[in-house]
Structure formats: C-alpha cells, structure tokens
Design an enzyme around this catalytic site. Sequence first.
Site, mmCIF file in Angstrom:
data_model
loop_
_atom_site.group_PDB
_atom_site.id
_atom_site.type_symbol
_atom_site.label_atom_id
_atom_site.label_comp_id
_atom_site.label_asym_id
_atom_site.label_seq_id
_atom_site.Cartn_x
_atom_site.Cartn_y
_atom_site.Cartn_z
ATOM 1 C CB CYS A 135 11.899 58.918 40.647
ATOM 2 S SG CYS A 135 10.327 58.042 40.498
ATOM 3 C CG ASP A 162 50.559 35.775 30.766
ATOM 4 O OD1 ASP A 162 51.095 34.684 31.003
ATOM 5 O OD2 ASP A 162 50.578 36.326 29.647
ATOM 6 C CG ASP A 171 49.010 38.560 26.285
ATOM 7 O OD1 ASP A 171 49.305 37.684 27.124
ATOM 8 O OD2 ASP A 171 49.646 38.734 25.228
#
Length: 703
Positions: free
Chosen positions: A14, A407, A598
């Site tokens: 639990c 971008d 990137d």
Amino acid sequence: MTMTQRLAITGMTCASCAGRVERALAKMPGVVAVAVNLASEQALITGPSAPDALVAAVEKAGYGATVAEDRPAATPAGPSALPVILACLLTAPLLLPMLLAPFGIMLMLPVPTALALAAPVQFWLGRHFYRSAWAALRAGVGSMDQLVVLGTNAAWGLSLYGLATGASELYLEPAAAIVTFVLIGKFLEARAKRHTRDAVTALAALRPVTARVVEGGREVERPVDALSLGDIVRVRPGERLPADGLIRDGRAGLDEAVLTGESRPIERGPGDPVVAGALDLDGAIEIEVTALGRDSALGRILAQVETAEATKAPVQRLVDRVSGVFVPVVLAIGLATMLGWWLAGAAPSVAILRGVAVWVIACPCALGLATPAALVAAFGSAARHGILLKDPAALEAAHRITLVAFDKTGTLTEGKPALTDIVTLDGDETIALRLAAALQHGSEHPLGRALTTAFQGTVPDSTNFRALPGIGVEARIEGVTYKIGTDRLLTGPVPTVLAEAAARLEGKTLSWLVRDGVPIALFGFADRLRPGAVAAVARLHAMGIEVALLTGDTEGSAQAVAAAAGITQVRSRLLPADKGMAIADWQAHGSHVAMVGDGINDAPALARANLGIAIADGTDIAVAAAGASIRDAGRLADLLVLSRASWAVIRQNLGWAFGFNLIGIPLAASGLLSPTLAAAAMAGSSVAVVTNALRLTRWKPTR
C-alpha cells in the site's frame, strides 16, 4: 554528475509501505533525493550511497530489494494464484452457512471443522500480513497490513472467547473471508499492475538475443550483449536489428515503429543510420555497430521510461501526505466505533465487529495506486508511439498547455536547407563559397552543412575560430578576419547590390559573409517544412491551443515558413536569451507554454517553458533541457491528448479512492457493512483503480 540508482522493491502492499521504504532510504548518508513508486515497485535514489547499503536499509524496513539491472528488464513473472485458490477452497465452506441461510437452509459446521479450515487461512496463507505489520510496527508507522491483522485477530479473539464461555456464535468466517478477499484483491492488483508495464516490456523484447557478426568474411553468431562497437553485423529480411549502427552494405525497407510509432517502411541504404529493434522488411544489410545497450536509441527510451516510472508526479505529494496519517486516524476511528457501540448498549462482540469492519474497509491501497498506476500505463503507451517523457512532471504540465511555441529550422522545417543563391560584390561566387565553406568547416549547423556540401573543392585552413551565439561564427583565413551569419553582423552601410539582393530574396534564409566589418557576399537558403508540420499546427488549433513561431532567422524567412504552416504569431531575429524572454512574457500574461526545439540555441527556452519538448534527432543539450522528446511535430498533439486522458484517469482514480473511504468508513461504523462485505469492497476498490488505469495502455494516437 549526480549519481542515480534504481532498486526493485518487493513486499509493498500500500501507499504506507511505499512511504516507509522512502523514509528508510532518505535517512541513508549521501542520499540527496528518493522516490518510491508503488505501481512500478521501484525506488529511484539520487546520491552516491553504496547499493548494498541501500538494499540493507530497505530490508531493515521489512521489505525486499535488489539493484535494478542496467539493461532492459524482461517481462516480470506473474503473481502465483496458488495461495488465492487454497484460501478460496478453505473459506468457501465457512461462508456456505451464511449463503444458505436466506433460503431457509440452516447449516452449522462442527467447531473442529471450522477451526481446521480457518486456521490455515489466517496463520499460513495470511502470514505475509503478520510479517509486514510487524515491520511497520518496528518502524513506528501504520500500514494496511496492520488493519488486516487487527481486524482478523479481533474476530479470532471473539471466537476463542466464545469457545471458552460456551457461546454458540463464532466469528471464524469473517476472519477467513477478510484474508481471502484481501489475497484476491492483491492478486488481481498485481496482475493489473503487471499489465500496465506491457508496453515497456514489449519495447524491451524488440531487441534480438543474438546477432550474426561478420569476421574474416564469415558469419559468427554471438549474443547481443557480447557485441562491441565497430562490429559488422549482418541482418536478413524478417529480422530485427540488434544494435544502433550505420549501414555499410545493402539496402532495405525498415519498419522503425520502435521509435516513430509508425509502421510504414522507410528506405535505408549505405551510410544511413539505423536503430536497434527496427524490423528489416525486404533486404539483406550489413551494419557497423555504433551504440549498444543503454547508449542505443531503444536503450535510452527504456532507461528514461523506467526512470520516469520510478519518479513521483507532483500531484502524488498530496496523496503521500494523506497516506502518512491515514492508518493512525483509521485505527482511532475503529477504536472509537467499538467504544461508541459498547456505550450505546451493544454486546461487546457486536461493538468489536463494527470496529473491525472500519479497519478492513479503510484500505489505503486504492489511494496509493491511483496516480502511479495511471502514470506507468501512460508512460508505456507514450513510449510505444514515439513520445519519450523525462518524468511525471512533464506529463502533468502537458495537460495544462495553452500555447505552443515552435523553433523554425530543424523543428518545423527539415533542418536541411539547400544553398539556392549566391550574390557577391565582385561577382566571383567560387571565392565567396570557398571562404564560407572554410568558416563552416566541421560545423553541425544546418546552414553550415549546406555551405560545405555546396563547395566541392579544398577549403583553406582557418584559425582563431570563435562562435557568435545566435549570430554566426568568425575566424581568420589567410591572414584576414571573416565572419558569416545573420544580419546582426552588419554594423555599417550595406553595398547597394547586396541590399537589393536581400530585398529580392525576402522569404529565404539569408547568411552574410563579412570581411573586416564589410559585407562582401550574401547566401540564400531554402528549407522545406517537415512532413506533417501543417497537420500538426492544424490539430493544435483545433484543440484550442495557440501556436507561435520563435526563430533567430530574418522576419521575411520566418513569415514565409509561418504562413506555410498556418501560424500567425511570429517572433523573429531572436537570440537564445530572447526566446526565453518571449516565453516569460507569455507566461506573465497567464499562458502555459510548451516550447518545441532541436538546437543548442533552443536550450534556454526549453528550460524556461512550462514544458520543453525536443525533437529527438536534435542536439543532446536540447534533449537534456527538455521534459519530453518527440520524433516529429506531429507527435506533439498526441502528447497533449495523452496527457489530458491521463489526468482524467488520475482525477477519476483519486475521486474513487477518496470517495470510497468517505462513504465506506461511515457505513462500516454505523453497522451497515459486515467485516466480510467490507473486505470484499476494499479489495474491489484497489482492483477498480488499477483497471481504470489500464485503459491508458490501449490508448492510440488519432490519425
């Protein structure tokens, strides 16, 4: 570099168990941070502590631990059904009289028979509850197993007291039923938790076990784990690639769904990079191994998914705080229930059974599993469809996004611009291109690669090379200082012929060649939108999300790409820091911003955004700064849709877990639930939460 270790934890039942393991590890010297995930049964520890010491700390807390192997895990064995079957067989006769009574059939088992059936269930099949409860008691914390042990032993105590005083009514069947129902619930819960990892284990299974290595012109079969960098491996049609590499010979159509989520063939030939797990569809190829194990694309995906699964989502902190006080509060409510019923005139046996029902119904398992079970399922589905999430915080942030900033080069466009125009002051394009290629020699920038590709001759040597972030580069060539980059290099008047060319080439990406501060040439480049970029922007608009373009390129080039992609918000001529400031501006006006990029120059913006998303073939710095990686812009809407679906499931699970206890505890305390029914309901609540989370394993992107 901060050291991160993973442990596989056993014996947790639990949220309180997970909290106890977490506290035990947090006390170890050198541990900076620790997170224990109940659903994935893993602990993620940050710090230089010795693995053996960490394992010992977990074992001292009453649980099992092993160092998670640094390779894709195999599919775990399923839980054993034998204890559940035995418990059901032994408990069924005890419950039979209660089940037959409504039909007027009165059946009473002999007391020795009832004891013989109930004792193995309580003290043999249920022995795990005693061990766990004792460990929790030694640690000074509460757990679900303590509630089970208290409840069932109270029923046994009443039964033994009844035997000693000659009472006709015993309470062996509720004790056995509680243990049996909890065992059933735990079995189904373990099965369901195992299924939530199926997507990840399926990814791990994509890597073959052996590979055919070419040595001295002949094939030698070797285990994949024994491969070395530089080995030449031969792959035939119908086989999966054993490692990342470069094709040295042959051509084939590859199914790269392992990384892209799309099973359409992709033609690969000599010099092309390939990834482990890709399926060779129709040609024999030889590849040179360039990455293995955790360094391969598949290995990085699995490592990041496993790390993310072992990390807690921010919303889980609330659940942890609640779970930390839950068991002591329930113990107090159970005792108060007994006292209240006894003071109201109920028989002691009735008062005790009412308190037992409270202890049994109030299981914190559903509460502890509500969030991690959903996250484990979501991470597996995301990985299967080309979406890699760094941690649960990324998934949580994604469902709040209201604005996405892209971008341009390499993100919305292919990042492979071609040189289309050369304009010079003296009309000698060859000399200008030779100088530009020398300045960009060895550059990984898309424009630099385009220039070096366009020049076929021998480039002169350059010295004093210096990068100008967001602007360009400079170096000395043959004793003269040259610069190449954006129009930010221009500090004085621009010659008419170049100014007119720049106006004519508006809409293309422009790069200026400058000698001793004077522009001498202008280069124009054209780039294509990535496949699916237009559809990705349209999907975001359809979801009610604003879309913007952030780029260091010129206004004309930025506007041309934005118009082609369907974007209206454009900010151009931005330095890396400017992109971060643009995002901060949107955030200050109430937007939750996702930045998609990137390159190295995108890293500050990726880190500043509410959610940074890197294109997976971008630079390592961009990927490191981002919270998620996607194969292409088309995956972005899929990520946001999955995040919304995941958070809907988490809200449902938390609502069910909290609501179940808010309703169940008063019902048990008021006498409307017997301990037997409470045990069945408690087991059902945990199974319901995990089953609801399993819906995320079937999630698929909309196409």
